[in-house]
Write a protein that holds these residues in place. Structure first.
Motif, PDB file in Angstrom:
ATOM      1  N   TYR A  43      48.421  54.318  41.871  1.00  0.00           N
ATOM      2  CA  TYR A  43      48.689  53.388  42.975  1.00  0.00           C
ATOM      3  C   TYR A  43      47.424  52.619  43.341  1.00  0.00           C
ATOM      4  CZ  TYR A  43      51.491  51.623  46.843  1.00  0.00           C
ATOM      5  OH  TYR A  43      52.198  50.801  47.682  1.00  0.00           O
ATOM      6  N   SER A  44      46.294  53.330  43.344  1.00  0.00           N
ATOM      7  CA  SER A  44      45.024  52.669  43.655  1.00  0.00           C
ATOM      8  C   SER A  44      44.649  51.643  42.589  1.00  0.00           C
ATOM      9  CB  SER A  44      43.892  53.699  43.775  1.00  0.00           C
ATOM     10  OG  SER A  44      44.101  54.493  44.925  1.00  0.00           O
ATOM     11  N   ALA A  45      45.031  51.902  41.326  1.00  0.00           N
ATOM     12  CA  ALA A  45      44.753  50.937  40.260  1.00  0.00           C
ATOM     13  C   ALA A  45      45.472  49.619  40.566  1.00  0.00           C
ATOM     14  CB  ALA A  45      45.200  51.493  38.911  1.00  0.00           C
ATOM     15  N   PHE A  46      46.706  49.706  41.066  1.00  0.00           N
ATOM     16  CA  PHE A  46      47.445  48.498  41.443  1.00  0.00           C
ATOM     17  C   PHE A  46      46.873  47.881  42.719  1.00  0.00           C
ATOM     18  CE2 PHE A  46      50.374  49.989  38.296  1.00  0.00           C
ATOM     19  CZ  PHE A  46      50.924  48.827  37.778  1.00  0.00           C
ATOM     20  N   THR A  47      46.375  48.723  43.611  1.00  0.00           N
ATOM     21  CA  THR A  47      45.721  48.211  44.828  1.00  0.00           C
ATOM     22  C   THR A  47      44.538  47.329  44.420  1.00  0.00           C
ATOM     23  OG1 THR A  47      46.333  50.251  45.962  1.00  0.00           O
ATOM     24  CG2 THR A  47      44.629  48.931  46.997  1.00  0.00           C
ATOM     25  N   TYR A  48      43.760  47.850  43.489  1.00  0.00           N
ATOM     26  CA  TYR A  48      42.601  47.124  42.959  1.00  0.00           C
ATOM     27  C   TYR A  48      43.033  45.835  42.260  1.00  0.00           C
ATOM     28  CZ  TYR A  48      38.954  46.142  39.487  1.00  0.00           C
ATOM     29  OH  TYR A  48      38.030  45.530  38.704  1.00  0.00           O
ATOM     30  N   TYR A  49      44.064  45.929  41.412  1.00  0.00           N
ATOM     31  CA  TYR A  49      44.456  44.787  40.580  1.00  0.00           C
ATOM     32  C   TYR A  49      45.035  43.650  41.423  1.00  0.00           C
ATOM     33  CZ  TYR A  49      45.630  42.568  36.138  1.00  0.00           C
ATOM     34  OH  TYR A  49      45.659  41.716  35.060  1.00  0.00           O
ATOM     35  N   THR A  50      45.670  44.008  42.541  1.00  0.00           N
ATOM     36  CA  THR A  50      46.253  42.971  43.400  1.00  0.00           C
ATOM     37  C   THR A  50      45.249  42.484  44.454  1.00  0.00           C
ATOM     38  OG1 THR A  50      47.242  44.768  44.671  1.00  0.00           O
ATOM     39  CG2 THR A  50      48.681  43.636  43.132  1.00  0.00           C
ATOM     40  N   GLY A  51      43.985  42.876  44.308  1.00  0.00           N
ATOM     41  CA  GLY A  51      42.919  42.278  45.125  1.00  0.00           C
ATOM     42  C   GLY A  51      42.624  42.982  46.438  1.00  0.00           C
ATOM     43  N   ALA A  57      38.140  57.085  34.857  1.00  0.00           N
ATOM     44  CA  ALA A  57      37.576  58.360  34.419  1.00  0.00           C
ATOM     45  C   ALA A  57      36.177  58.179  33.861  1.00  0.00           C
ATOM     46  CB  ALA A  57      38.483  59.007  33.391  1.00  0.00           C
ATOM     47  N   ALA A  58      35.951  57.046  33.209  1.00  0.00           N
ATOM     48  CA  ALA A  58      34.690  56.898  32.499  1.00  0.00           C
ATOM     49  C   ALA A  58      33.851  55.725  32.989  1.00  0.00           C
ATOM     50  CB  ALA A  58      34.973  56.722  31.010  1.00  0.00           C
ATOM     51  N   GLY A  59      34.487  54.726  33.527  1.00  0.00           N
ATOM     52  CA  GLY A  59      33.752  53.506  33.871  1.00  0.00           C
ATOM     53  C   GLY A  59      33.582  53.345  35.352  1.00  0.00           C
ATOM     54  N   LEU A  60      33.207  52.143  35.734  1.00  0.00           N
ATOM     55  CA  LEU A  60      33.011  51.874  37.154  1.00  0.00           C
ATOM     56  C   LEU A  60      34.188  51.110  37.740  1.00  0.00           C
ATOM     57  CD1 LEU A  60      29.227  50.957  37.040  1.00  0.00           C
ATOM     58  CD2 LEU A  60      30.245  52.975  38.084  1.00  0.00           C
ATOM     59  N   ARG A  61      35.123  50.706  36.888  1.00  0.00           N
ATOM     60  CA  ARG A  61      36.290  49.977  37.359  1.00  0.00           C
ATOM     61  C   ARG A  61      37.523  50.868  37.310  1.00  0.00           C
ATOM     62  NH1 ARG A  61      36.001  44.193  36.919  1.00  0.00           N
ATOM     63  NH2 ARG A  61      33.817  43.618  36.669  1.00  0.00           N
ATOM     64  N   MET A  62      38.564  50.444  38.021  1.00  0.00           N
ATOM     65  CA  MET A  62      39.793  51.235  38.022  1.00  0.00           C
ATOM     66  C   MET A  62      40.555  51.081  36.713  1.00  0.00           C
ATOM     67  SD  MET A  62      40.090  53.002  40.753  1.00  0.00           S
ATOM     68  CE  MET A  62      41.782  53.563  40.614  1.00  0.00           C
ATOM     69  N   VAL A  63      40.605  49.833  36.189  1.00  0.00           N
ATOM     70  CA  VAL A  63      41.493  49.579  35.043  1.00  0.00           C
ATOM     71  C   VAL A  63      40.775  48.780  33.963  1.00  0.00           C
ATOM     72  CG1 VAL A  63      43.477  49.497  36.602  1.00  0.00           C
ATOM     73  CG2 VAL A  63      42.398  47.359  35.915  1.00  0.00           C
ATOM     74  N   ALA A 101      46.958  41.248  29.523  1.00  0.00           N
ATOM     75  CA  ALA A 101      47.835  41.037  28.367  1.00  0.00           C
ATOM     76  C   ALA A 101      49.206  41.675  28.621  1.00  0.00           C
ATOM     77  CB  ALA A 101      47.193  41.632  27.123  1.00  0.00           C
ATOM     78  N   LEU A 102      49.214  42.848  29.243  1.00  0.00           N
ATOM     79  CA  LEU A 102      50.471  43.568  29.473  1.00  0.00           C
ATOM     80  C   LEU A 102      51.386  42.815  30.445  1.00  0.00           C
ATOM     81  CD1 LEU A 102      52.143  46.232  29.086  1.00  0.00           C
ATOM     82  CD2 LEU A 102      50.929  47.135  31.077  1.00  0.00           C
ATOM     83  N   PHE A 103      50.818  42.413  31.588  1.00  0.00           N
ATOM     84  CA  PHE A 103      51.652  41.814  32.646  1.00  0.00           C
ATOM     85  C   PHE A 103      51.687  40.286  32.591  1.00  0.00           C
ATOM     86  CE2 PHE A 103      50.464  45.960  34.551  1.00  0.00           C
ATOM     87  CZ  PHE A 103      51.742  46.455  34.763  1.00  0.00           C
ATOM     88  N   GLY A 104      50.832  39.680  31.765  1.00  0.00           N
ATOM     89  CA  GLY A 104      50.745  38.224  31.742  1.00  0.00           C
ATOM     90  C   GLY A 104      50.262  37.689  33.075  1.00  0.00           C
ATOM     91  N   LEU A 105      49.391  38.452  33.732  1.00  0.00           N
ATOM     92  CA  LEU A 105      48.937  38.116  35.083  1.00  0.00           C
ATOM     93  C   LEU A 105      47.507  38.642  35.253  1.00  0.00           C
ATOM     94  CD1 LEU A 105      50.026  37.110  37.916  1.00  0.00           C
ATOM     95  CD2 LEU A 105      50.527  39.505  38.389  1.00  0.00           C
ATOM     96  N   PRO A 106      46.565  37.748  35.619  1.00  0.00           N
ATOM     97  CA  PRO A 106      45.185  38.237  35.779  1.00  0.00           C
ATOM     98  C   PRO A 106      45.021  39.027  37.070  1.00  0.00           C
ATOM     99  CG  PRO A 106      45.321  35.935  36.411  1.00  0.00           C
ATOM    100  CD  PRO A 106      46.700  36.327  35.943  1.00  0.00           C
ATOM    101  N   PRO A 107      43.919  39.807  37.213  1.00  0.00           N
ATOM    102  CA  PRO A 107      43.690  40.479  38.499  1.00  0.00           C
ATOM    103  C   PRO A 107      43.492  39.437  39.591  1.00  0.00           C
ATOM    104  CG  PRO A 107      41.766  40.694  37.058  1.00  0.00           C
ATOM    105  CD  PRO A 107      42.847  40.075  36.242  1.00  0.00           C
ATOM    106  N   ARG A 108      43.951  39.744  40.804  1.00  0.00           N
ATOM    107  CA  ARG A 108      43.824  38.792  41.910  1.00  0.00           C
ATOM    108  C   ARG A 108      42.483  39.000  42.608  1.00  0.00           C
ATOM    109  NH1 ARG A 108      44.974  40.033  47.143  1.00  0.00           N
ATOM    110  NH2 ARG A 108      44.745  38.245  48.526  1.00  0.00           N
ATOM    111  N   GLY A 109      41.777  37.911  42.874  1.00  0.00           N
ATOM    112  CA  GLY A 109      40.532  37.994  43.647  1.00  0.00           C
ATOM    113  C   GLY A 109      40.854  38.325  45.093  1.00  0.00           C
ATOM    114  N   ALA A 110      39.904  38.927  45.803  1.00  0.00           N
ATOM    115  CA  ALA A 110      40.158  39.429  47.158  1.00  0.00           C
ATOM    116  C   ALA A 110      40.697  38.358  48.105  1.00  0.00           C
ATOM    117  CB  ALA A 110      38.880  40.036  47.722  1.00  0.00           C
ATOM    118  N   GLU A 111      40.208  37.135  48.001  1.00  0.00           N
ATOM    119  CA  GLU A 111      40.641  36.097  48.935  1.00  0.00           C
ATOM    120  C   GLU A 111      41.637  35.121  48.299  1.00  0.00           C
ATOM    121  OE1 GLU A 111      39.973  36.204  52.175  1.00  0.00           O
ATOM    122  OE2 GLU A 111      38.815  38.021  51.781  1.00  0.00           O
TER     123      GLU A 111
END
Ligand SMILES: [Fe+2]
Length: 626
Positions: free
Chosen positions: A198-206, A260-266, A273-283
């Motif tokens: 859920y947090s990975a999606f929180t991150y991806y949606t900005g 698990a290994a990096g500094l980012r969630m995803v 590529a999977l969703f055809g949608l880039p991560p959303r910037g915070a603003e």
């Protein structure tokens, strides 16, 4: 003799301390409320001091406690086990994880590896501590969550489900509580985690991980239900990201995740590529795609939680369920568990996140370590309405007012409720500071900002002039417990604002044609019912039921509002502005009142009218949006 036990959570986010005596939580407070640093993760020196001084005075004898009066000090997790998980994970993912390992190490060396010493040093700042007498204990993270869910619940026996990001290794457990005993029956381990998914999606949606999860949940109703896009996204989550087993256990495909290994969630390239949608910037703008994504992950989360609830039922055969862990703050999923009638009774720890681990750790020590019996159920929970924090006297409020040269009127109690109800019904926004501070993330009517839910302008006014935000989330209703069924479909008790219910059919207004294609801003203030300020787009509401026995003053205020307007429901939002923790003291209340366009402030029986306050005493920019 009844043991006095102090529980502590710290060093991750949202530190807190709680004092338990004979199975009863006497006092508890989040460090952030005292330091005014939102989600303060430092060792909760102030919260511990408040537990000893203010909590001690509430015990027979009425004296502040010293540390050496305690029988045990209990930390909410096992630092060495958690360190082992970090070490093994980084070893497993090395050299990919080397960078994060190196950046994380100094923090661990400083605070977590040497936690016992750090704790003792910090505690000794508060006074002498006899470690021969006072036990230092470290229950596992999910035992603390499970204990926070079961022991204060109204049940003698219950299934227990805890779900979060991660503790030491476990990311969720199913347990069985009977009397003073908790048995852990099943465990899901890192890196497979519903909270982290859920947090990975929180991150991806900005949004911000660990605090923006609410926003993602609130965005989901703006997704187009049943649309091809939502279905496509849900299918992709289920096939590429998470394998959901029939028992609710999950496997996350680590090719797509980086926590698990990096500094980012995803792994952003793979997600794009999977969703055809880039991560959303915070603003960046919240387009329909991100709303659809929020709905898709909410649907998948609910599917997993329901499967886990059914598995908990299968394993325990219990009629009751207790919930805790950060994921238990997802009131939409909680509402689903109730609506599916899997259990007769469901109880959720109000501080379901890691702050609540402090309370759970103390109770786990009491019943599991010391083996003290648990008092028999009275049919009610043992949280006293979750009003476990500090209280301030009228003399303290008067001193505050004199300090600011702030004029006020002392309204006798028999007139107070009618007076304030009249102000709210007249369109005013009122800051309401009463009694003891709330334990947990929600304001429940002691540190709340109140308004009229019928007022079509109220959501906008509260957002723009008081909270300084443009939020797609509507506000929450406080409804008289006995009237919940008048406004909401199920009308079940929800004293801690952790369940959603739906506004009854007869109160709803239909959505205009082509609604889902409209930009979010145009959808925002569409009036959806006769209580628009608290009705979400899908007619859901994050309900708080107000009970006369746990908060008589708040109950009387809403009753007065009902007498005046016919409505036993008001808008309740936490008394703070964006980026600030919920207020605690009368001083915090006055500064927040003066820094916003709030119309009135009530502290106990003292009524402050904005129109007659001295101008320019407090700078507005102090409360500028973050
Ligand atoms: Fe947790």
């Amino acid at each position: 003799m009844a043991k006095k036990i102090l529980g502590i959570s710290a060093f991750y986010h949202d530190s807190a301390a709680a004092l338990a005596v004979y199975g009863q939580v006497v006092f508890g407070v989040h460090e952030e409320r005292l330091t005014r640093v939102k989600q303060d993760a430092s060792f909760p020196v102030n919260a511990v001091r408040a537990c000893l001084e203010r909590g001690g005075r509430l015990l027979p004898g009425g004296q502040p406690l010293n540390l050496s009066d305690l029988d045990a000090i209990v930390f909410y997790e096992k630092p060495l086990l958690k360190f082992e998980r970090l070490l093994e994970t980084h070893y497993l993912f090395a050299p990919k994880g080397l960078r994060q390992f190196l950046s994380a190490m100094p923090v661990w060396i400083k605070e977590k590896m040497l936690l016992k010493k750090v704790m003792l040093d910090k505690l000794r700042e508060l006074g002498p501590l006899d470690t021969d007498r006072v036990k230092l204990l470290f229950p596992e993270h999910h035992l603390s969550h499970a204990a926070s869910a079961f022991y204060p619940s109204p049940f003698d026996e219950a299934a227990i489900l805890t779900v979060d990001g991660v503790g030491e290794w476990a990311t969720g457990v199913i347990g069985h509580g009977r009397g003073k005993d908790i048995e852990i029956l099943k465990e899901q381990d890192f890196p497979h985690s519903i909270g982290l998914l859920y947090s990975a999606f929180t991150y991806y949606t900005g949004f911000k991980v660990n605090s923006g999860e609410y926003k993602l949940m609130g965005l989901a109703p703006y997704g187009a239900p049943g649309s091809a896009r939502v279905k496509e996204m849900t299918d992709k989550i289920r096939t590429a990201l998470v394998d959901i087993k029939p028992d609710g256990s999950i496997r996350l495909n680590q090719d797509y995740f980086d926590y698990a290994a990096g500094l980012r969630m995803v792994n952003e390239a793979k997600w794009t590529a999977l969703f055809g949608l880039p991560p959303r910037g915070a603003e960046a703008e919240l387009t329909q795609d991100y709303c659809d994504m929020a709905l898709a992950i909410q649907d998948v989360t609910e599917e997993i939680i329901l499967k886990l609830a059914r598995e908990a039922k299968r394993l325990t055969g219990s009629k009751n369920l207790c919930l805790a862990g950060g994921v238990a703050l997802n009131c939409v999923a909680n509402g689903k568990i109730l609506r599916e009638n899997i259990f007769d009774g469901v109880w959720i720890q109000p501080a379901a996140g890691d702050a609540g681990g402090a309370l759970g750790a103390a109770l786990a020590a009491q019943h599991v370590y010391f083996g003290e019996p648990r008092p028999a159920s009275t049919g009610k929970d043992r949280m006293a309405g979750s009003f476990l924090g500090p209280e301030y006297s009228e003399a303290e409020a008067i001193l505050m007012a004199e300090g600011y040269g702030a004029p006020y009127e002392r309204v006798p109690e028999e007139k107070l409720y009618d007076t304030v109800a009249g102000l709210i019904a007249g369109g005013a926004v009122v800051g309401w500071h009463q009694g003891r501070e709330e334990w947990g993330p929600r304001a429940l009517g002691n540190r709340s900002i109140l308004g009229d839910p019928r007022n079509p302008e109220m959501q906008k006014k509260l957002n723009l002039k008081i909270k300084y935000r443009e939020s797609f989330r509507p506000f929450a209703p406080s409804v008289l417990a006995e009237d919940a069924g008048v406004y909401f479909e199920k009308g079940y008790a929800s004293p801690y604002m952790l369940l959603i219910d739906y506004v009854t059919e007869g109160r709803r207004k239909p959505l205009p044609a082509g609604y889902h294609a409209m930009p979010l801003k145009e959808k925002l203030y569409h009036l959806r019912s006769d209580i628009p300020a608290i009705t979400h787009l899908d007619y859901s509401a994050r309900v708080q039921t107000v009970h006369a026995d746990t908060n008589p003053r708040y109950h009387r205020l809403i009753s007065a509002f009902k007498k005046l307007t016919g409505y036993g429901v008001i808008v309740n939002t936490s008394f703070n502005v964006r980026g600030e923790p919920i207020i605690c003291t009368p001083d915090d209340a006055y500064r927040c009142f003066m820094g916003t366009e709030m119309d009135y402030l009530v502290v106990g029986n003292l009524l402050f009218d904005k129109k007659v306050q001295p101008a320019g005493r407090l700078a507005k920019q102090e409360y500028a949006p973050d």
